[in-house]
Design a protein around this motif. Structure first.
Motif, PDB file in Angstrom:
ATOM      1  N   ASP A  10      20.525  28.339  21.137  1.00  0.00           N
ATOM      2  CA  ASP A  10      21.209  27.083  20.845  1.00  0.00           C
ATOM      3  C   ASP A  10      20.290  25.913  21.214  1.00  0.00           C
ATOM      4  OD1 ASP A  10      22.896  25.026  20.433  1.00  0.00           O
ATOM      5  OD2 ASP A  10      24.548  25.826  21.649  1.00  0.00           O
ATOM      6  N   ARG A  11      19.798  25.207  20.183  1.00  0.00           N
ATOM      7  CA  ARG A  11      18.914  24.069  20.434  1.00  0.00           C
ATOM      8  C   ARG A  11      19.598  22.763  20.082  1.00  0.00           C
ATOM      9  NH1 ARG A  11      13.710  26.123  20.876  1.00  0.00           N
ATOM     10  NH2 ARG A  11      13.517  28.158  19.921  1.00  0.00           N
ATOM     11  N   ARG A  12      20.924  22.777  19.946  1.00  0.00           N
ATOM     12  CA  ARG A  12      21.591  21.578  19.444  1.00  0.00           C
ATOM     13  C   ARG A  12      21.517  20.434  20.438  1.00  0.00           C
ATOM     14  NH1 ARG A  12      27.148  24.087  17.719  1.00  0.00           N
ATOM     15  NH2 ARG A  12      26.699  25.246  19.604  1.00  0.00           N
ATOM     16  N   TRP A  13      21.427  19.231  19.892  1.00  0.00           N
ATOM     17  CA  TRP A  13      21.278  18.026  20.692  1.00  0.00           C
ATOM     18  C   TRP A  13      22.612  17.275  20.752  1.00  0.00           C
ATOM     19  CZ3 TRP A  13      22.021  12.893  19.686  1.00  0.00           C
ATOM     20  CH2 TRP A  13      21.480  11.988  20.632  1.00  0.00           C
ATOM     21  N   PRO A  14      23.043  16.647  21.848  1.00  0.00           N
ATOM     22  CA  PRO A  14      22.381  16.607  23.154  1.00  0.00           C
ATOM     23  C   PRO A  14      22.701  17.824  24.017  1.00  0.00           C
ATOM     24  CG  PRO A  14      24.326  15.212  23.180  1.00  0.00           C
ATOM     25  CD  PRO A  14      24.225  15.774  21.795  1.00  0.00           C
TER      26      PRO A  14
ATOM     27  N   GLN B  79      26.693  28.675  14.509  1.00  0.00           N
ATOM     28  CA  GLN B  79      27.000  27.433  15.222  1.00  0.00           C
ATOM     29  C   GLN B  79      27.148  26.276  14.246  1.00  0.00           C
ATOM     30  OE1 GLN B  79      23.551  27.334  17.600  1.00  0.00           O
ATOM     31  NE2 GLN B  79      24.400  28.611  19.217  1.00  0.00           N
ATOM     32  N   LEU B  80      28.090  25.390  14.549  1.00  0.00           N
ATOM     33  CA  LEU B  80      28.254  24.176  13.753  1.00  0.00           C
ATOM     34  C   LEU B  80      27.089  23.234  14.055  1.00  0.00           C
ATOM     35  CD1 LEU B  80      32.071  23.593  14.270  1.00  0.00           C
ATOM     36  CD2 LEU B  80      30.947  24.381  12.206  1.00  0.00           C
ATOM     37  N   PRO B  81      26.793  22.284  13.143  1.00  0.00           N
ATOM     38  CA  PRO B  81      25.680  21.355  13.395  1.00  0.00           C
ATOM     39  C   PRO B  81      25.945  20.466  14.597  1.00  0.00           C
ATOM     40  CG  PRO B  81      26.921  20.699  11.457  1.00  0.00           C
ATOM     41  CD  PRO B  81      27.422  22.031  11.863  1.00  0.00           C
ATOM     42  N   ASP B  82      24.875  19.815  15.083  1.00  0.00           N
ATOM     43  CA  ASP B  82      25.006  19.051  16.326  1.00  0.00           C
ATOM     44  C   ASP B  82      25.257  17.567  16.067  1.00  0.00           C
ATOM     45  OD1 ASP B  82      22.614  17.983  15.634  1.00  0.00           O
ATOM     46  OD2 ASP B  82      21.466  18.839  17.278  1.00  0.00           O
ATOM     47  N   ALA B  83      24.975  16.735  17.052  1.00  0.00           N
ATOM     48  CA  ALA B  83      25.448  15.351  17.058  1.00  0.00           C
ATOM     49  C   ALA B  83      24.408  14.363  16.546  1.00  0.00           C
ATOM     50  CB  ALA B  83      25.877  14.974  18.477  1.00  0.00           C
ATOM     51  N   LYS B  84      23.373  14.832  15.838  1.00  0.00           N
ATOM     52  CA  LYS B  84      22.322  13.889  15.436  1.00  0.00           C
ATOM     53  C   LYS B  84      22.818  12.891  14.394  1.00  0.00           C
ATOM     54  CE  LYS B  84      18.298  16.738  16.442  1.00  0.00           C
ATOM     55  NZ  LYS B  84      18.792  18.121  16.244  1.00  0.00           N
TER      56      LYS B  84
END
Lengths: 131, 107
Positions: A10-14, B79-84
């Motif tokens: 898991d590399r998701r930001w932040p 995983q769902l996408p992140d907060a960018k």
């Protein structure tokens, strides 16, 4: 719901959000995202209102111009505050979802209501003065 | 997988629509600013309008991509996408607020 196996790292930001807890129900994260977007739209509404109010300042008399500028200056820092605070609760909401904790509350709703009331009063004052 | 996707209902679509509403609000806001500025400084107004259109186009593409990634993630249990992308929107709104404050101070 635990993270599915065979998932890449898991590399998701932040990382302060995605490094915490476990993966929530997939319905909740988009719901959180939509709430964020609704706040952003509200902030944009304030920007538009501020511009409209500032524009009014140029067609009114001098006194009305001063009043309108005060209203615009009330609107402007407020929308800045909205932007600044929004970026925090969205993180906090998502982190609470991941940890399975209760969602945090926000002071912002009464603040928004209060500012709207103040602006409406100023607008009433201006309408009264320009008659 | 299918069960997870079904339980997600139309979340993904609703989220995409919320993004589109937000982008439209932002575009309307920027065009309003450009219209107001047009009587003072035509070239700046034109630049703002063009920049707003270009930004909206790029953001629309990002939103379509996000919809696709979300869809695939839901179907394949990834995983769902992140907060960018939300962060990018926040930065854009902050920039426009700085611009609006500058305008208020300068008029």
């Amino acid at each position: 719901m635990t993270a599915p196996t065979g998932e890449p790292a898991d590399r998701r930001w932040p990382r302060s959000v995605y490094g915490e807890g476990t993966e929530p129900d997939p319905r909740f994260s988009p719901a959180n995202e939509r709430t964020f977007l609704a706040w952003i739209r509200t902030a944009l509404g304030f920007v538009a209102a501020g511009v409209a109010v500032a524009e009014l300042a140029r067609i009114g008399s001098r006194l009305v111009g001063v009043e309108v500028r005060v209203a615009a200056l009330v609107l402007a820092p407020h929308r800045f505050g909205q932007w600044r605070r929004r970026s925090v609760p969205v993180d906090r909401n998502e982190r609470a979802l991941r940890r399975g904790e209760r969602l945090p509350s926000t002071f912002l709703l009464p603040v928004v209501t209060g500012v709207l009331v103040v602006v409406a009063l100023i607008a009433l004052l201006i309408v009264g003065l320009s008659r | 997988m299918r069960e997870r996707y079904a339980s997600a209902g139309v979340q993904n679509e609703r989220t995409r629509l919320a993004w589109q509403r937000t982008l439209l609000s932002g575009l309307a806001c920027a065009l309003l600013v450009a219209r107001v500025l047009a009587s003072l400084w035509v070239s700046l107004a034109l630049a703002i309008a063009l920049l707003a259109l270009a930004t909206t186009a790029v953001m629309s593409w990002l939103v379509i991509e996000r919809y696709r990634v979300n869809h695939n993630a839901l179907v394949a249990r990834r995983q769902l996408p992140d907060a960018k992308t939300p962060f990018l929107v926040t930065v854009l709104v902050a920039l426009s607020v700085v611009g609006a404050l500058a305008y208020l101070v300068l008029i």
